[in-house]
Design an enzyme around this catalytic site. Structure first.
Site, PDB file in Angstrom:
ATOM      1  N   ASN A 128       0.647  -1.568  -0.319  1.00 24.42           N
ATOM      2  CA  ASN A 128       0.465  -0.163  -0.322  1.00 24.42           C
ATOM      3  C   ASN A 128       1.043   1.325   0.076  1.00 24.42           C
ATOM      4  O   ASN A 128       1.254   1.766   0.867  1.00 24.42           O
ATOM      5  CB  ASN A 128      -0.751  -0.121   1.297  1.00 24.42           C
ATOM      6  N   TRP A 129       0.880   2.340  -0.593  1.00 22.28           N
ATOM      7  CA  TRP A 129       1.976   3.083  -1.057  1.00 22.28           C
ATOM      8  C   TRP A 129       1.058   3.919  -0.568  1.00 22.28           C
ATOM      9  O   TRP A 129       2.222   5.261  -0.279  1.00 22.28           O
ATOM     10  CB  TRP A 129       2.130   3.361  -2.708  1.00 22.28           C
ATOM     11  N   LYS A 130      -0.034   4.275   0.002  1.00 16.28           N
ATOM     12  CA  LYS A 130      -0.774   5.520  -0.098  1.00 16.28           C
ATOM     13  C   LYS A 130      -0.698   6.465  -0.770  1.00 16.28           C
ATOM     14  O   LYS A 130      -0.354   6.808  -1.519  1.00 16.28           O
ATOM     15  CB  LYS A 130      -0.453   5.692   1.679  1.00 16.28           C
ATOM     16  N   HIS A 187      -9.882   0.839   5.413  1.00 19.42           N
ATOM     17  CA  HIS A 187      -8.205   0.962   6.637  1.00 19.42           C
ATOM     18  C   HIS A 187      -8.602   1.890   6.844  1.00 19.42           C
ATOM     19  O   HIS A 187      -9.855   2.697   6.841  1.00 19.42           O
ATOM     20  CB  HIS A 187      -7.201   1.757   4.538  1.00 19.42           C
ATOM     21  N   GLU A 239      -7.056   4.070   7.500  1.00 17.86           N
ATOM     22  CA  GLU A 239      -6.918   5.817   7.411  1.00 17.86           C
ATOM     23  C   GLU A 239      -7.575   6.257   6.605  1.00 17.86           C
ATOM     24  O   GLU A 239      -8.410   7.900   6.937  1.00 17.86           O
ATOM     25  CB  GLU A 239      -5.693   5.998   6.240  1.00 17.86           C
ATOM     26  N   GLU A 248      -5.811  -5.777  11.072  1.00 21.11           N
ATOM     27  CA  GLU A 248      -4.889  -4.299  10.911  1.00 21.11           C
ATOM     28  C   GLU A 248      -4.393  -3.504  12.579  1.00 21.11           C
ATOM     29  O   GLU A 248      -5.355  -2.692  12.472  1.00 21.11           O
ATOM     30  CB  GLU A 248      -4.585  -3.417   9.260  1.00 21.11           C
ATOM     31  N   GLY A 252       2.131   1.902  10.683  1.00 22.79           N
ATOM     32  CA  GLY A 252       3.186   3.306  10.645  1.00 22.79           C
ATOM     33  C   GLY A 252       4.350   3.829  11.562  1.00 22.79           C
ATOM     34  O   GLY A 252       4.157   4.510  11.507  1.00 22.79           O
ATOM     35  N   SER A 269       3.017  -2.680  10.608  1.00 21.16           N
ATOM     36  CA  SER A 269       4.855  -2.479  10.516  1.00 21.16           C
ATOM     37  C   SER A 269       5.224  -3.550  10.169  1.00 21.16           C
ATOM     38  O   SER A 269       6.795  -3.936  10.256  1.00 21.16           O
ATOM     39  CB  SER A 269       5.307  -1.722  11.532  1.00 21.16           C
ATOM     40  N   GLY A 327       2.876  -1.301   4.124  1.00 25.72           N
ATOM     41  CA  GLY A 327       3.241   0.059   3.494  1.00 25.72           C
ATOM     42  C   GLY A 327       4.086   0.305   3.867  1.00 25.72           C
ATOM     43  O   GLY A 327       4.239   0.582   2.514  1.00 25.72           O
ATOM     44  N   GLY A 328       4.756   1.305   4.457  1.00 23.60           N
ATOM     45  CA  GLY A 328       5.706   1.807   4.642  1.00 23.60           C
ATOM     46  C   GLY A 328       6.932   1.007   3.678  1.00 23.60           C
ATOM     47  O   GLY A 328       7.838   1.876   2.942  1.00 23.60           O
TER      48      GLY A 328
HETATM   49  C1  PEP Z   1      -1.047  -0.224   6.042  1.00 27.09           C
HETATM   50  O1  PEP Z   1      -0.578   0.846   4.997  1.00 27.09           O
HETATM   51  O2  PEP Z   1      -2.106  -0.808   6.241  1.00 27.09           O
HETATM   52  C2  PEP Z   1       0.358  -0.725   6.662  1.00 27.09           C
HETATM   53  C3  PEP Z   1       0.356  -1.480   7.027  1.00 27.09           C
HETATM   54  O3  PEP Z   1       0.873   0.395   6.711  1.00 27.09           O
HETATM   55  P1  PEP Z   1       2.456   0.393   7.113  1.00 27.09           P
HETATM   56  O4  PEP Z   1       3.239  -1.553   7.381  1.00 27.09           O
HETATM   57  O5  PEP Z   1       3.273   1.563   7.923  1.00 27.09           O
HETATM   58  O6  PEP Z   1       2.364   0.252   8.828  1.00 27.09           O
END
Ligand code: PEP
Length: 257
Positions: free
Chosen positions: A8-10, A95, A97, A168, A174, A214, A235-236
């Site tokens: 997920n590049w957000k 999600h 966010e 999640e 994040g 994470s 994500g990251g």
């Molecule tokens: C996500 O955006 O779904 C996520 C899990 O982000 P991260 O891996 O950065 O925690």
């Protein structure tokens, strides 16, 4: 069923960044073929660029959200058909966010899921408790209600290809605070139980459950080895090709459930 690694590049990446990331990803999977199902979720503005680079590579792509209507007066929104038009196969829905920034409720997520399925997209529906909810030992209640409210009848289908769930925990997204393997195992077992209870034995057992929060190159192998973890929503760490490729290489290649 294969494990899934979804990046997920957000809200990250201009054209040059997206091109470089997609090209490195393509080169990586061609160099080291994987049994995993690999997906990326670029910002809308980069989907066409990424699609051109990844076409035929085995890596799929999708949207980070979509609207619950087929088309119409919804300024700034994107419909599932528009994602399909760009070759997308999947869409992330609910999600945390989106729930936080756009006040999305379970009902909204359910309506979007219905429309995504109608359009032929495979939804990845996210659920997870906040830090306060976990501190109050409400993680199971929270996630149970989210599953009940967000997943429509028919979700998952007979073979599990009609939808995935991503567990999640919000406090792990994040933050660098990955949940322990014990917590992940406990919550995935709970989610499986709820899916079976709410969707029935066949659909409930077939739905793949991803973990997100994470996941990185260092912890992916231990997370992906947890029973009932059918992959990761990343994500990251999906923004760095070498890290994402290391996570892909950490998939077990075993039946996911
Ligand atoms: C996500 O955006 O779904 C996520 C899990 O982000 P991260 O891996 O950065 O925690």
């Amino acid at each position: 069923m294969r494990q899934v690694i979804a990046g997920n590049w957000k809200m990250n990446g201009l054209t040059a960044d997206a091109q470089a990331l997609a090209q490195a990803l393509r080169a990586g999977v061609e160099h080291a073929p994987t049994q995993a199902e690999v997906l990326v979720f670029p910002p809308y503005t980069q989907i066409a660029t990424v699609a051109r680079i990844l076409a035929g590579s085995g890596v799929g792509w999708g949207g980070q959200d979509c609207h619950m209507a087929e088309n119409g007066p919804h300024t700034g929104d994107i419909s599932p058909d528009m994602l399909r038009d760009l070759g997308a196969t999947h869409v992330i829905l609910g999600h945390s966010e989106r729930r936080r920034d756009h006040n999305e409720l379970d009902e909204t997520v359910r309506e979007k899921t219905v429309e995504a399925l109608r359009a032929g997209l495979i939804p990845i529906v996210c659920v997870g408790e906040s830090e306060e909810q976990r501190a109050g030992s409400q993680q199971e209640d929270t996630v149970g209600w989210q599953i009940k409210g967000s997943l429509p009848d028919g979700f998952g289908g007979a073979d599990g290809s009609g939808g995935l769930v991503a567990y999640e925990p919000v406090w792990a997204i994040g933050t660098g605070r990955v949940a322990t393997v014990e917590d992940i195992a406990a919550m995935h077992a709970f989610v499986r139980g709820e899916l079976v209870r709410q969707m029935g034995e066949t659909a409930g057992r077939g739905i793949r459950i991803l973990y997100g929060g994470s996941v990185n190159a260092a912890n992916a192998a231990s997370v992906l080895a947890v029973p009932e973890v059918a992959g990761a929503l990343v994500g990251g760490a999906s923004l760095k090709a070498t890290d994402f490729l290391t996570i892909i290489a950490a998939t077990t290649g075993l039946p996911a459930a």
